[in-house]
Structure formats: structure tokens, C-alpha cells
Scaffold this active site. Structure first.
Site, short mmCIF file in Angstrom:
data_model
loop_
_atom_site.label_atom_id
_atom_site.label_comp_id
_atom_site.label_asym_id
_atom_site.label_seq_id
_atom_site.Cartn_x
_atom_site.Cartn_y
_atom_site.Cartn_z
N CYS A 2 1.33 -1.33 0.04
CA CYS A 2 0.52 -0.09 -0.16
C CYS A 2 1.19 1.48 -0.06
O CYS A 2 2.17 1.37 0.11
CB CYS A 2 -0.78 0.05 1.32
SG CYS A 2 -1.71 -1.30 1.44
N ARG A 27 2.12 0.65 -5.72
CA ARG A 27 2.35 0.28 -4.69
C ARG A 27 0.88 -0.83 -4.40
O ARG A 27 0.78 -1.51 -3.45
CB ARG A 27 2.75 0.81 -3.84
CG ARG A 27 4.07 1.39 -3.61
CD ARG A 27 3.77 2.25 -2.27
NE ARG A 27 4.19 2.17 -1.39
CZ ARG A 27 5.54 1.48 -0.98
NH1 ARG A 27 6.40 1.04 -2.16
NH2 ARG A 27 5.58 -0.14 0.22
N TRP A 75 -3.02 -1.87 -1.03
CA TRP A 75 -3.38 -2.92 -1.86
C TRP A 75 -4.37 -4.64 -0.95
O TRP A 75 -3.38 -4.83 -0.06
CB TRP A 75 -2.26 -3.72 -2.71
CG TRP A 75 -1.98 -5.17 -3.42
CD1 TRP A 75 -2.91 -4.58 -4.47
CD2 TRP A 75 -1.26 -5.87 -3.28
NE1 TRP A 75 -2.15 -6.02 -5.04
CE2 TRP A 75 -1.49 -6.78 -4.63
CE3 TRP A 75 -0.67 -5.80 -1.91
CZ2 TRP A 75 -0.95 -8.12 -4.65
CZ3 TRP A 75 0.02 -7.82 -2.47
CH2 TRP A 75 -0.10 -8.49 -3.58
N ASN A 101 0.25 0.54 6.32
CA ASN A 101 1.61 -0.56 5.27
C ASN A 101 1.99 -2.07 5.57
O ASN A 101 2.57 -1.15 6.43
CB ASN A 101 2.19 -0.14 4.08
CG ASN A 101 3.07 -0.37 3.17
OD1 ASN A 101 2.06 -1.60 3.43
ND2 ASN A 101 3.81 -0.54 2.78
N GLY A 102 1.20 -2.82 5.44
CA GLY A 102 2.24 -3.69 6.05
C GLY A 102 1.02 -4.94 6.52
O GLY A 102 0.11 -4.80 6.35
N GLU A 481 11.87 -15.13 -17.45
CA GLU A 481 11.30 -13.25 -17.43
C GLU A 481 10.84 -13.17 -18.09
O GLU A 481 10.14 -12.33 -18.52
CB GLU A 481 12.46 -12.51 -17.32
CG GLU A 481 12.75 -11.03 -17.25
CD GLU A 481 11.99 -11.20 -16.36
OE1 GLU A 481 11.74 -9.79 -15.97
OE2 GLU A 481 11.66 -11.76 -15.00
N LYS A 485 6.97 -11.41 -17.71
CA LYS A 485 7.05 -10.00 -18.19
C LYS A 485 5.56 -9.94 -19.11
O LYS A 485 4.28 -9.07 -18.89
CB LYS A 485 7.75 -9.45 -19.19
CG LYS A 485 9.15 -9.08 -18.90
CD LYS A 485 8.81 -7.30 -18.16
CE LYS A 485 8.38 -7.61 -16.35
NZ LYS A 485 9.71 -8.32 -15.45
N GLU A 488 2.45 -11.04 -16.33
CA GLU A 488 2.03 -9.73 -15.82
C GLU A 488 0.98 -8.88 -16.13
O GLU A 488 0.88 -8.66 -15.49
CB GLU A 488 3.23 -8.79 -15.19
CG GLU A 488 4.18 -9.24 -14.00
CD GLU A 488 5.33 -8.80 -13.75
OE1 GLU A 488 5.36 -8.64 -12.14
OE2 GLU A 488 6.51 -8.38 -14.41
N HIS A 504 8.84 -34.49 -22.72
CA HIS A 504 8.70 -34.97 -21.98
C HIS A 504 7.27 -34.86 -21.00
O HIS A 504 6.84 -35.50 -19.93
CB HIS A 504 9.74 -34.82 -20.24
CG HIS A 504 11.05 -35.49 -21.32
ND1 HIS A 504 11.56 -36.55 -21.67
CD2 HIS A 504 12.08 -34.47 -21.22
CE1 HIS A 504 12.50 -36.56 -21.69
NE2 HIS A 504 13.13 -35.18 -22.07
N LYS A 604 3.67 -3.40 -6.80
CA LYS A 604 5.67 -3.11 -7.13
C LYS A 604 6.40 -3.45 -6.53
O LYS A 604 7.05 -3.65 -6.41
CB LYS A 604 5.55 -1.51 -7.54
CG LYS A 604 7.78 -1.37 -8.24
CD LYS A 604 7.53 -1.81 -8.99
CE LYS A 604 9.19 -1.74 -9.45
NZ LYS A 604 9.48 -1.96 -11.18
C1 AGP Z 1 8.52 -8.17 -11.88
O1 AGP Z 1 7.91 -7.39 -12.54
C2 AGP Z 1 7.41 -7.76 -10.73
N1 AGP Z 1 7.04 -6.82 -10.17
C3 AGP Z 1 7.45 -8.88 -9.47
O2 AGP Z 1 7.88 -10.77 -9.79
C4 AGP Z 1 9.24 -8.63 -8.51
O3 AGP Z 1 10.33 -9.11 -9.40
C5 AGP Z 1 9.27 -8.76 -7.50
O4 AGP Z 1 8.18 -8.79 -6.36
C6 AGP Z 1 10.49 -8.79 -6.79
O5 AGP Z 1 10.74 -7.45 -5.98
P1 AGP Z 1 11.87 -6.60 -5.35
O6 AGP Z 1 13.11 -6.85 -6.94
O7 AGP Z 1 11.35 -5.45 -4.89
O8 AGP Z 1 12.28 -7.62 -4.62
#
Ligand code: AGP
Length: 609
Positions: A2, A27, A75, A101-102, A481, A485, A488, A504, A604
């Protein structure tokens, strides 16, 4: 997770709260709200939905003369997105309001104790427990009350707190969740991250673990949880508001993709002195490295994918075994940590809860922890033995791109640095590798100029629902990766697969409605990957290949589309082959009308377990 903000000062608080929250929406953005002191009474306005919904309500009935307030963009973790569960939460007495936040891990126990004392709860959140606890402890002295409450709460919490009896004071608390203070003229601010205050000030103070801050218009005082005064380290932020703005790009993600050549240069050049690598005062002795039994790399998401590339690169250059772990698995698998191994922690935000917990676990077990982090002064950076910062600047888009690429470039330098000390890399190889790493920004710029070609490929395949990424060795690590992407930001259920593993079982999923993206850059195993491409093609799949020009003859026989990348050292090709995958995901998501910078269900920085 958040985003929280707070304001105390002589100007109007509401405009800052809204503007600040708009910089923190990456966030979390399922609901938002503000609370403020209006003539000695605490008012709360909150609403499910994007910040715009709240903004319209506030604009339709503008509050006048508000000098103190807190704000939140959410969030959801505990309690679904709704008006009731949105923050701020206000206490039954109406005296105290709070944003959080938390996660308060022992909220159920605390809630039951408060219910027994007659407290009534209206939301499903853990956060309401915090404000009701403060209310139950309140004796007219807010500082004393906060001190008592923080001793009773477990978990992670960054709080912004206002109390009706303190119309000129803003309270803040930090434990295992990011919180900064912005130092202004006749006004002061709190926020989860720097972009929220940059429009007002460059002077920031990062709260340390377990601290309480008391802010007035002209004063900021810090204390630890026992009430002892604490130093406030004020730093001046170098990057501009502009850096945290979109610079006329439609999305932060595209801006950040285009920034990669510059930020990679910004990250590697301070560490290259006269053809030698110097890592910010990190000194590994030859003896320590020779006695090193293994190197562990621990991270989450895309940072973990950097770890998957790092395994190949570090093992090749240092001849040391490398274990790569997902942080959420590492912390609960009782990892075998003996003889002080080196644990490399990778994180963009530096506040990812799973990664932070894995770091603490590694340290507890006696490891030396080196972290690669983008956010200066974040928890992971603060708690590591050694830190290497990626100078990527603020990364706003939820889907990481430039942080991934700068993390990779630091991994290259770190492995070379260790290889040099261990003499597992010859001097000649060492300088050739450095030249190669230094050439990456220019080669990436070359690939970025192919955006139109990649956009046309996206036009052809954006409505495919079955997409596989296949590759071998370091190409497979990049496929992971690329697939993340795409998932996501486009919500296509794609999968990355080791090319040799398809036959397999999973190859049964391949048919004419499948797009297979094959990353085939490595000379030594190119023919192996080629045969895997033939396997999927013969089952009707469309094939998009990412490779180098020198392979055009063979690859064009088995591909419907080909994106060529410049030739590079095999082990640094991930920095190149990932770029077309970033651009492809971006354009496919755009064609599908997805919210690229704020994908659904994501945030994020994931600051809860
Ligand atoms: C990647 O695009 C995502 N935002 C997510 O997988 C991210 O890499 C992961 O949450 C780790 O975040 P960090 O690098 O801030 O620790």
C-alpha cells in the site's frame, strides 16, 4: 503493497495528500482515502476504486483550511477491496485515525482481547485492530500510547496517525515496512516512497527499523520504540521529479525500457576504473573466496530470474557452485548454510518481505550477505553486510525492466571481480569481458530501434491465448523473465520451458493455436534448440525466434518470425535477448487494452509475506 502519505503544515493538506498518493498508486490501487483534522474533529473520506474516485469526491465538496491529514492507496490483503475496508480506519471514539502499510500478524488475538473489552469492529482488516488498540490504550498522551501499542503488535507496519487532541501533530511509525519523511519549509510530510514528496522537497529522512516520528509544521523528532530520542539522517535526493514522471511516454514501462542503455552505463561505469572492477569498497579476501564452499542467490520474481542467469555466469567464471532460491522457499526450507557462504540477495525495492526474511534467515545461519538493490537505504540494503546499488533511478511500472537489466550488469561485474581474485578468469578474458559488458548499452540501443518490427509481430499474435517460451541453458533463464513479463501485463497464461524438457510431456499442449517464442542465442547448443523448435513447429505451432544474424540460414527454415539481436559473449546475451521480450509483452498488452503500469492483482513492492 500500500502507499501512505501524511502532511502537517501551514498550507492546505488535501492537495498534497492526493498528489502524493497519485505517485504511490503503483503500490496498490483498489481503494483509497484520507483523514484530516477539521476544527478539532477527525474526518475520514474513503472509497473503493482508483484514486480518481476519491479525488472527484473531494473536489465536489472541497474541505477548507485543512493543515493536518493522512492518506492511503490500498492493495488488499485482509478484507476485500470495499469502502469499509479502505483506509484510513478511525477508532470507535472517533479521536484517532490511522493509515497502514504492512500486516499485523497477531491481529486476531488482539481483536479478540479488544472485543472482550467491548470494542466493536466494522471492517475485516488487521489495520482496524491497530487503531482500536490505540484507542483502548489512549490516556491523553499519544506518544506514550503509541509506545505501548507497538510493543503489542507483531508483523510489519508503517503507520500515519492523527489524533483529534493533537491538531498540529502528525505521528508516524516504522517497523519492517518502508517509510520516509519529507522535510519542508513550515510543513513536513510522511510517505511510503520518495516520489510522493518530490514535488515539495528533496530533503528526506528514511526512518530506521522500529522508530516513531513526531512531526509538526516546523519540527521533526525521532524516537526508538522505547522512547529514546534518535538521530535523524537527512539526505538530499539527486534524481528529479521528472525522473519519476513519464516524460511524454504513454506508460512508465516504455519509458523505463528505453532508459536501459543509460541506466546500465550509470550502473557499471562508476565500478570500472582503468580497466579494473572496483565494487564500492567491497573487499573479498582471496582467502575468504578460496574457502567459499558455495554461493547462494536468493530473490523473488524477476530478481529471482536474474539469479537464474547469475548461476550460469558465476559458476562459469568462479568455478564455485551456485544455488538459486526463491526467497519464499529459502526461508522455510532450512537451507544448509555452513562455512559462512556468500548469499547474494537481489531486490529492486529492497523491501520485499520474503526476500528480507530470507536475508535475515541467511544471516542468522551465519552467511555473509551481499545485496544488489535499487532503493538506497531500504531495509535489505540496511541489513546486508555489503550492498551494491543498481543506479536505475526510480522504477515506477510494476513490471520491472531497467532494474532487471542493471541487476544483471552488476552480476557480470561481481562474477568477474571474484574470478579475477581467484584467478579462474585470465587477465585477457577479464578485459575482454569488461569490453563486452561495456558494449551492452550500445547493443541494447540497436535492439530498441527494432521496436516497430516487434510491434508488427505483436499485431499478429496479441490474441493468442497459448504462448510458450523455450530455450536452453542461459536462454531458458531469459525465457522465464520473458514469460513473467507477458503474464504480468497481458494476463495471457504463458509458460517458460526448458526446450529439451518439452518432449517429456508438455508438448502435448502444442497445436496450431500456440505461439512458441524460442530464444536460441548460444552457439554451443544452437542445433539442440533448433531440433526442439522443429518439434513444436511440426505440431502446428507458430514460431517466433530470438537469435543472432549468424544463425539466420538455419533459423529462418523453422521460424515464422525472427528478431535478430547483436552478437555478444554467450554469457551476457541475456541482457540483449530480454529486450525484444520486454517490448513484445508491452505491445501485446497494449493491444489487449491492459493497464500496463498497474496490472491487476499486482503491486510494485510486495512488503507482506
Ligand atoms: C516483476 O516485474 C515483478 N514486479 C515482481 O516479480 C518483482 O520482481 C518481485 O516482486 C521482486 O521485487 P523486488 O525486486 O523489489 O524485490
Amino acid at each position: 503493497m500500500c502507499g501512505i502519505v501524511g502532511y502537517i503544515g501551514t498550507n492546505d493538506a488535501i492537495p498534497f495528500l492526493i498528489q502524493g498518493l497519485s505517485k504511490l498508486e503503483y503500490r496498490g490501487y483498489d481503494s483509497s482515502g484520507v483523514a484530516f483534522n477539521a476544527d478539532g474533529k477527525i474526518e475520514v473520506i474513503k472509497k473503493q476504486g482508483r484514486l480518481k474516485v476519491l479525488e472527484d469526491i473531494l473536489n465536489s465538496n472541497p474541505e477548507k483550511d485543512i493543515k493536518l491529514g493522512i492518506g492511503h492507496t490500498r492493495w488488499a490483503t485482509h478484507g476485500k477491496p470495499s469502502d469499509i475496508n479502505a483506509h484510513p480506519h478511525i477508532s470507535s471514539s472517533g479521536k484517532i485515525a490511522l493509515v497502514h502499510n504492512g500486516i499485523i500478524e497477531n491481529y486476531i488475538d488482539l481483536k479478540n482481547q479488544l472485543i472482550q473489552k467491548g470494542t466493536k469492529f466494522i471492517s475485516e482488516t488487521d489495520t482496524e485492530v491497530a487503531v482500536q488498540l490505540l484507542d483502548s490504550l489512549y490516556n491523553g498522551d499519544m506518544f506514550e500510547t503509541i509506545k505501548k501499542a507497538v510493543q503489542m503488535m507483531q508483523g510489519s507496519f508503517a503507520f500515519g496517525i492523527v489524533c483529534a487532541d493533537y491538531p498540529e501533530t502528525l505521528f508516524a511509525v516504522k517497523k519492517d515496512s518502508p517509510l520516509i519523511l519529507g522535510i519542508g519549509e513550515n510543513e513536513n510530510y510522511i510517505a511510503s516512497d520518495i516520489p510522493a514528496v518530490l514535488a515539495k522537497t528533496r530533503k528526506i529522512c528514511r526512518l530506521k527499523e522500529k522508530q516513531i516520528a513526531i512531526l509538526t509544521a516546523n519540527n521533526v523528532n525521532l524516537f526508538d520504540f522505547d522512547g529514546n530520542p534518535a538521530e535523524k539522517a537527512i539526505t538530499t535526493v539527486s534524481w528529479s521529479v521528472y525522473a519519476a514522471e513519464k516524460n511524454n511516454y504513454e506508460h512508465f514501462m516504455m519509458k523505463e525500457i528505453i532508459e536501459q542503455p543509460n541506466v546500465i552505463s550509470a550502473t557499471i561505469s562508476p565500478r570500472l576504473k582503468n580497466g579494473n572492477i572496483e565494487l564500492d569498497g567491497i573487499n573479498f579476501t582471496k582467502e575468504y573466496l578460496e574457502n567459499l564452499q558455495k554461493i547462494c542467490v536468493v530473490a523473488c520474481g524477476s530478481a529471482y530470474h536474474v539469479g537464474c542467469v547469475a548461476k550460469y555466469f558465476i559458476e562459469k567464471l568462479t568455478k564455485k557452485p551456485v544455488e538459486v532460491d526463491l526467497a519464499s522457499e529459502f526461508r522455510y526450507r532450512s537451507p544448509i548454510i555452513d562455512k559462512k557462504p556468500l548469499v547474494i540477495i537481489i531486490s529492486q525495492s529492497g523491501d520485499t518481505a520474503d526476500t528480507l526474511a530470507a536475508l535475515r534467515e541467511a544471516k542468522f545461519l551465519g552467511a555473509r550477505v551481499l545485496s544488489i538493490v535499487n532503493v538506497v537505504g531500504s531495509s535489505i540494503a540496511n541489513e546486508s553486510d555489503d550492498v551494491l546499488y543498481t543506479w536505475a533511478g526510480p522504477e515506477i511500472a510494476v513490471a520491472t525492466t531497467k532494474a532487471y537489466s542493471t541487476q544483471l550488469s552488476l552480476i557480470y561485474l561481481l562474477a568477474l571481480y571474484i574470478g579475477k581474485i581467484l584467478h579462474t578468469v585470465s587477465d585477457e578474458e577479464y578485459s575482454r569481458f569488461i569490453d563486452n559488458v561495456e558494449s551492452l548499452p550500445q547493443k541494447i540501443s540497436e535492439i530498441l530501434r527494432k521496436e516497430n518490427q516487434i510491434q508488427q509481430i505483436a499485431n499478429k499474435y496479441y490474441d493468442f491465448e497459448k504462448i510458450f517460451f523455450i530455450g536452453r541453458n542461459i536462454d531458458y533463464a531469459v525465457c522465464m523473465e520473458g514469460s513473467l513479463k507477458l503474464k504480468e501485463i497481458s494476463y495471457i497464461h504463458s509458460e517458460a520451458y526448458a526446450a529439451g524438457e518439452l518432449k517429456h510431456g508438455t508438448i502435448s499442449l502444442i497445436d496450431s493455436e500456440t505461439l512458441v517464442i524460442a530464444v536460441a542465442t548460444l552457439d554451443e547448443i544452437f542445433d539442440k534448440t533448433l531440433s526442439n523448435i522443429r518439434e513444436v513447429r511440426s505440431r502446428g505451432a507458430k514460431v517466433l525466434s530470438i537469435t543472432t544474424e549468424d544463425k539466420s540460414e538455419k533459423i529462418s527454415q523453422v521460424s515464422d518470425e525472427i528478431i535478430y539481436i547483436p552478437k555478444s559473449y554467450s554469457t551476457t546475451t541475456p541482457s540483449l535477448s530480454v529486450i525484444p521480450l520486454q517490448l513484445l509483452s508491452y505491445h501485446i498488452a497494449k493491444l489487449r487494452g491492459c493497464d500496463i503500469d498497474k496490472p491487476r492483482n499486482l503491486a510494485k513492492s510486495v512488503t507482506v509475506e
